[in-house]
Scaffold this active site. Structure first.
Site, PDB file in Angstrom:
ATOM      1  N   TYR A 146       0.952  -1.075   0.083  1.00 46.61           N
ATOM      2  CA  TYR A 146      -0.170  -0.062   0.102  1.00 46.61           C
ATOM      3  C   TYR A 146       1.149   1.216  -0.016  1.00 46.61           C
ATOM      4  CZ  TYR A 146      -3.621   3.287   1.785  1.00 46.61           C
ATOM      5  OH  TYR A 146      -4.683   4.120   2.079  1.00 46.61           O
ATOM      6  N   ARG A 187     -10.839  -1.791  10.192  1.00 45.43           N
ATOM      7  CA  ARG A 187     -10.208  -0.371  10.673  1.00 45.43           C
ATOM      8  C   ARG A 187     -10.755  -0.356  12.015  1.00 45.43           C
ATOM      9  NH1 ARG A 187     -10.264   3.364   5.270  1.00 45.43           N
ATOM     10  NH2 ARG A 187     -12.272   2.156   4.809  1.00 45.43           N
ATOM     11  N   ARG A 212      -3.206   7.724  17.037  1.00 45.95           N
ATOM     12  CA  ARG A 212      -3.948   7.987  15.705  1.00 45.95           C
ATOM     13  C   ARG A 212      -4.711   9.422  16.079  1.00 45.95           C
ATOM     14  NH1 ARG A 212      -0.971   4.176  14.610  1.00 45.95           N
ATOM     15  NH2 ARG A 212      -1.519   2.756  12.816  1.00 45.95           N
ATOM     16  N   ASP A 272       2.982  -1.557  12.377  1.00 46.77           N
ATOM     17  CA  ASP A 272       1.932  -0.807  12.548  1.00 46.77           C
ATOM     18  C   ASP A 272       2.424   0.694  12.978  1.00 46.77           C
ATOM     19  OD1 ASP A 272      -1.182  -1.366  13.533  1.00 46.77           O
ATOM     20  OD2 ASP A 272      -0.193   0.330  14.184  1.00 46.77           O
TER      21      ASP A 272
END
Ligand code: NAD
Ligand code: UDP
Length: 327
Positions: A146, A187, A212, A272
């Site tokens: 990605y 998600r 996040r 991650d």
């Protein structure tokens, strides 16, 4: 009448973009191969006289009759679980797909905006992330399919801008959420909301100290629209800089649902990112844009959406069956 092509139209962000451009009085051509999207996200537009839909894979030649003013390329799996299951399609849509759309933009003399991502910064060593940070990406790690495809997409877009003089825009989207996300796309927001509604424990990856910064969809759409209409061709971060750890986020979600929640810890996915927060100074200065929807309001609107799903939809097997799209 201005005509706009939106790829990824049946997906989460793409479907909201279709709504916005219809509201702006433009003629919208939505394109999607439905690999991670769902027609139900745009079915309300099918009877609209200024909307048409093409089921098509953008990695194959893209043909659109008549003129086009704008192209927004949003087709691409976006959830880590999706792009791990379909790594080659993920690489192809942002490379071959972007090449087709840049070529189309050139023929049509259209302005093109491509959807890039905070993942171009990888697991960032600079915090918050500014647009001039080159990033820290593992090309051969599981997320590389990605991240590198999106980085290639940015390079290709810049090359079309400098070599062909094409009018290009690049938005670096940070975690965005809201209604029409697939409840089981993996998600974190749909995952936690789905788990709460099914009375399952919440799956916290790693120790939950990773951060996040979550942007509500309406703010994201406004930022994208303003960027498209601007005259700026370099990448711009669009996201909400309010940063939170996943552990703190669990508490917020539990409070919203008014429930005690159980937690199960699962291993942190490889590479991650441990922290993520956009520096949005450029968007503020350039586009006079800032997010307006706070997390508590945005999460409530999103939870209301997931609560409205049928139990069949809520209990759909965890991930989509991608087999018919593999070639
Ligand atoms: P999504 O999975 O809901 O939507 C993606 C859409 O693209 C789906 O409808 C899918 O069927 C379609 N698609 C995929 N491959 C295709 C192909 N080859 N041909 C035609 N259609 C294809 O994901 P989303 O969250 O709406 O993401 C949309 C875009 O925004 C993606 O490019 C993603 O990388 C980018 N983005 C999203 C986020 C976010 O937080 N939501 C963050 C960063 C970047
Ligand atoms: N995450 C989690 N539990 C889940 C799904 C995700 O703890 O069930 C974590 C994930 O490890 C990451 C963060 O939540 O640190 C955001 O993950 P998401 O897949 O939403 O997006 P990413 O920002 O990683 O692309």
């Amino acid at each position: 009448m201005k005509r706009v092509l939106i790829t990824g139209a049946a997906g989460f962000i793409g479907s909201h973009l279709c709504d916005r451009f219809i509201k702006e009085g433009m003629y919208v051509i939505g394109m999607d191969n439905l690999i991670t999207g769902d027609l139900k996200n745009i079915q309300h537009l099918f009877s609209h006289p200024h909307f048409e839909f093409h089921q098509h894979d953008v990695t194959k030649f893209v043909h659109i009759p008549n003129h086009l003013d704008y192209i927004l390329h949003f087709a691409s799996p976006a959830s880590p679980i999706d792009y791990l299951k379909i790594p080659i399609q993920t690489l192809k849509v942002s490379s071959l797909g972007t090449h087709n759309l840049l070529g189309l933009a050139r023929v049509k003399k259209a302005r093109i905006l491509i959807a890039s991502t905070s993942e171009v910064y990888g697991d960032p060593l600079v915090h918050p992330q500014t647009e001039d940070y080159y990033g820290n990406v593992n090309a051969i790690g599981p997320r590389g399919v990605y991240d590198e495809a999106k980085r290639f997409q940015e390079s290709l877009t810049m090359a079309y801008h400098t070599f062909h003089g094409l009018e290009t825009r690049i938005v670096r989207i940070f975690n965005t959420y809201g209604p029409r996300m697939r409840v089981n796309d993996g998600r974190v927001i749909p995952a936690f909301m789905g788990q709460i509604l099914r009375n399952e424990p919440l799956t916290v990856f790693g120790d939950g100290n990773q951060t996040r910064s979550f942007c509500y969809i309406d703010d994201q759409i406004e930022g994208i629209f303003r960027l498209l209409m601007s005259d700026y061709h370099l990448p711009v971060n669009i996201g909400n800089p309010e940063e939170i750890t996943i552990n703190e986020f669990v508490k917020e979600i539990a409070q919203l649902a008014g429930k005690e929640v159980e937690i199960v810890n699962k291993p942190l996915p490889v590479n991650d990112p441990l922290q993520r927060k956009p520096d949005i100074s450029l968007a503020i200065q350039l586009l006079n844009w800032e997010p307006k929807v706070g997390r508590s309001e945005g999460l409530k609107l999103t939870f209301d959406y997931f609560k409205s799903l049928s139990s069949e939809e809520l209990n759909k097997e965890a991930h989509k069956d991608f087999s018919k799209y593999i070639y």
